[in-house]
Design an enzyme around this catalytic site. Structure first.
Site, mmCIF file in Angstrom:
data_model
loop_
_atom_site.group_PDB
_atom_site.id
_atom_site.type_symbol
_atom_site.label_atom_id
_atom_site.label_comp_id
_atom_site.label_asym_id
_atom_site.label_seq_id
_atom_site.Cartn_x
_atom_site.Cartn_y
_atom_site.Cartn_z
ATOM 1 C CG LEU A 133 -2.081 0.792 1.327
ATOM 2 C CD1 LEU A 133 -3.007 0.422 0.005
ATOM 3 C CD2 LEU A 133 -3.052 0.682 2.681
ATOM 4 C CG ASP A 134 0.592 4.578 -2.597
ATOM 5 O OD1 ASP A 134 0.425 5.557 -1.662
ATOM 6 O OD2 ASP A 134 -0.234 4.554 -3.543
ATOM 7 C CE LYS A 135 7.069 8.478 3.090
ATOM 8 N NZ LYS A 135 8.504 8.967 2.848
ATOM 9 C CB SER B 95 -2.423 4.708 -0.023
ATOM 10 O OG SER B 95 -2.408 5.249 -1.082
#
Length: 240
Positions: free
Chosen positions: A103-105, A107
């Site tokens: 889960l990208d930084k 998000s």
């Protein structure tokens, strides 16, 4: 009985098979003093080291399955060199665990962590059909054309995204359910339609719903584990 090195590292709870393959490619895995390669098998009595650390099978430990509500700014990596921002140091769980997927930084929301390498492998290799649900806010009012375009697929990364469920929740907010996981997919889809994501929160993966405060985690219930294993059954039969 001989075991492939990536499976061995997964079974002892060191990392997923995917991460093991990367470590092998980087030359960080050594068997009996020799740098190994993909496909090498570990025999009883072999000495395995990763980054100089001796890795040994111990008495079978309890499988851990956590549902974590990741805050914005935390990176989904086991690399401890990413100081203060990596997910492992943030959670400080007493035994070794690793995240399933990413889960990208920028998000927030639901991500799984576990010490069960087999379930990591099943989830990551289960191509499509496994739903992930997100709540997204964008920088300007949503139109009917935006909802329709997002639902029918958008051209990104030299491909067209698969049809998906999209529902408007507010003037600038919508819900989207994906069954694929392209790199930064939702952000790229929005950008291709002239929108910028302001916030992105994952609220469900398959049968597990986000129900803990930001920065907190809980263990899966027995019922959730049984249902999850049922959903993954076909995947475990398809991939080794």
């Amino acid at each position: 009985m001989a075991t492939r090195i990536n499976k061995y590292l997964s079974e002892v709870g060191y990392c997923s098979r995917r991460v093991a393959d990367r470590l092998i490619e980087e030359g960080k895995v050594v068997i009996n003093g020799k740098i190994t390669h993909k496909g090498t098998k570990v025999e009883e009595g072999d000495q395995v080291k990763v980054d100089g650390q001796r890795i040994e099978k111990t008495t079978k430990q309890r499988n851990i399955y956590l549902a974590f509500n990741k805050p914005v700014g935390i990176v989904c990596t086991t690399d401890r060199r990413v100081e203060h921002y990596n997910i492992i140091d943030f959670i400080k769980y007493p035994t070794r665990i690793f995240p399933i997927g990413r889960l990208d930084k920028l998000s927030e929301g639901l991500i799984f962590l576990t010490n069960d390498g087999d379930i990591v492998n099943k989830i990551l290799r289960a191509r499509n059909h496994h739903e992930k649900e997100y709540i997204v806010s964008v920088n300007r009012p949503i139109t009917r054309d935006f909802i329709q375009s997002m639902s029918n697929g958008v051209e990104i990364l030299e491909t067209k995204t698969k049809n998906c469920f999209v529902k408007q929740l507010g003037a600038k907010k919508f819900k989207i359910i994906l069954t694929q996981g392209l790199n930064r997919q939702i952000r790229r889809m929005c950008e291709s339609l002239g929108y910028k994501v302001k916030s992105l929160r994952r609220v469900r993966i398959m049968n597990i719903k986000l129900d803990v405060p930001i920065g907190k985690y809980r263990e899966f219930t027995k019922e959730e584990i049984l249902e999850l294993n049922g959903l993954l059954e076909n995947s475990s039969k398809t991939f080794d």
